[in-house]
Design a protein around this motif. Sequence first.
Motif, short mmCIF file in Angstrom:
data_model
loop_
_atom_site.label_atom_id
_atom_site.label_comp_id
_atom_site.label_asym_id
_atom_site.label_seq_id
_atom_site.Cartn_x
_atom_site.Cartn_y
_atom_site.Cartn_z
N CYS A 188 40.23 43.47 43.66
CA CYS A 188 41.13 42.32 43.54
C CYS A 188 42.29 42.64 42.60
O CYS A 188 43.45 42.44 42.93
CB CYS A 188 40.35 41.11 43.03
SG CYS A 188 41.38 39.66 42.67
N THR A 189 41.97 43.18 41.42
CA THR A 189 43.01 43.54 40.45
C THR A 189 43.94 44.60 41.00
O THR A 189 45.17 44.50 40.87
CB THR A 189 42.36 44.05 39.14
OG1 THR A 189 41.45 43.06 38.65
CG2 THR A 189 43.41 44.34 38.10
N ASN A 190 43.37 45.60 41.65
CA ASN A 190 44.18 46.68 42.22
C ASN A 190 45.12 46.15 43.30
O ASN A 190 46.30 46.54 43.37
CB ASN A 190 43.26 47.76 42.80
CG ASN A 190 44.03 48.94 43.35
OD1 ASN A 190 44.76 49.63 42.63
ND2 ASN A 190 43.88 49.18 44.65
N ASP A 191 44.61 45.25 44.13
CA ASP A 191 45.42 44.68 45.21
C ASP A 191 46.57 43.86 44.65
O ASP A 191 47.71 43.94 45.12
CB ASP A 191 44.52 43.83 46.11
CG ASP A 191 45.19 43.47 47.43
OD1 ASP A 191 46.27 44.04 47.71
OD2 ASP A 191 44.66 42.63 48.17
N ILE A 192 46.29 43.05 43.63
CA ILE A 192 47.33 42.21 43.02
C ILE A 192 48.42 43.07 42.38
O ILE A 192 49.62 42.81 42.55
CB ILE A 192 46.71 41.26 41.98
CG1 ILE A 192 45.84 40.20 42.68
CG2 ILE A 192 47.79 40.58 41.13
CD1 ILE A 192 45.07 39.32 41.73
N VAL A 193 48.01 44.10 41.65
CA VAL A 193 48.97 44.98 40.99
C VAL A 193 49.89 45.64 42.01
O VAL A 193 51.12 45.71 41.84
CB VAL A 193 48.24 46.05 40.16
CG1 VAL A 193 49.20 47.15 39.72
CG2 VAL A 193 47.60 45.41 38.93
#
Length: 374
Positions: free
Chosen positions: A163-168
């Motif tokens: 999730c964090t990687n996708d948002i970044v």
Amino acid sequence: MKDGEDAEGWKWFLELLVEAIPLLKMQHPDNRCRFCYFTVISDRQKGLIQALQQVFPDNHHWFCPVHIARNVEKEVGKKVAKHVHALPATFSKRESDELMAKINAISARGKKYLEGISANQWRSTAWVDDPTLPPRFGIVTTNMSESVNSMVGDARDGSWLECTNDIVRKMMNRICSLREENYGREGVVDKVAEILENRWKNCSNFQVREVVKGGSQFDVFRPSRGASLPETNRLLDVREQTCECGKWQEHGVPCIDAVAYYRLFETQTLQYIMDNHVSEHYKYETVNELLKENIVPVSLDILDQDGVTLPPNCTKRSSGRPRKKRIRKRSRFAHDPDKSPIVCSRCKKRGHNVKTCVAREQLEKQHPAELDLS
């Protein structure tokens, strides 16, 4: 969030946020303002309020009026809630008093509930009264959070790491595309230029009167344009760049009364107004400077599961994550019970569940009109 959304959990999150973005505690450029440059908008979650007081004691904290209206709807009904949306949007004390009188006529309990919320944390009239409060961006509230949710909502389906990687990465790509779209452009951004052009066209029949000869205050008369737009007078101070409507000092863009002054009294052109009287925040030069830096993504393939920074089993979606779609109308004060999907297993009536059944029966006896049941 660590330990759930309590005061300690929020404090942990906000401390990490300040560590990552120390700019959030930047001093306000206007010496009259007693708060830092950045403000915080929240839904009045109790744990968050306590944490903000500890981590951001010098930043102004104000409440999202949309959430206040929803809470009022739960408390006393939709008839009151529809007036709540207009309360934070007006800078007129007269209009504000009229709205509160309408609310009181519907529900005295609703008026008391609203008066119990600090005015300088959600009412525009408080911004006019107190010059030490920071200028507001967005008369009611911005739609930024909803826009971000629509952009990164799919990322919530994965684990916290994915999730964090996708948002970044989505944010990085967004900045890149905006940078390319605005590269080389100059002057006022298109949206603000369009707003000023409409104000220029609509103020041609206004009347501008100088209050004191050689002074900075002017009275602007707006003639009537039908029942929905009666004639009004606004007092503006061109030296302080303020207007009674509140929009000039709010946004840093001349309101329609200020445009009328520049057009009819100063006989300036629209282009001159955009070049000299619009805040630098709304110009492409500022946009390009903002987009110069970007977020640097991290490759997940090079990270080691050390148990601390990256614990094991972080690729599976954890249980207990909040729903992506909120369930509406789970209120014991539902206004249209016949259409509610909630059916009480105790009394077999719609609009509430068994946990709130007894309390609802008592409220029906005490305040039958406020429940607005049909």
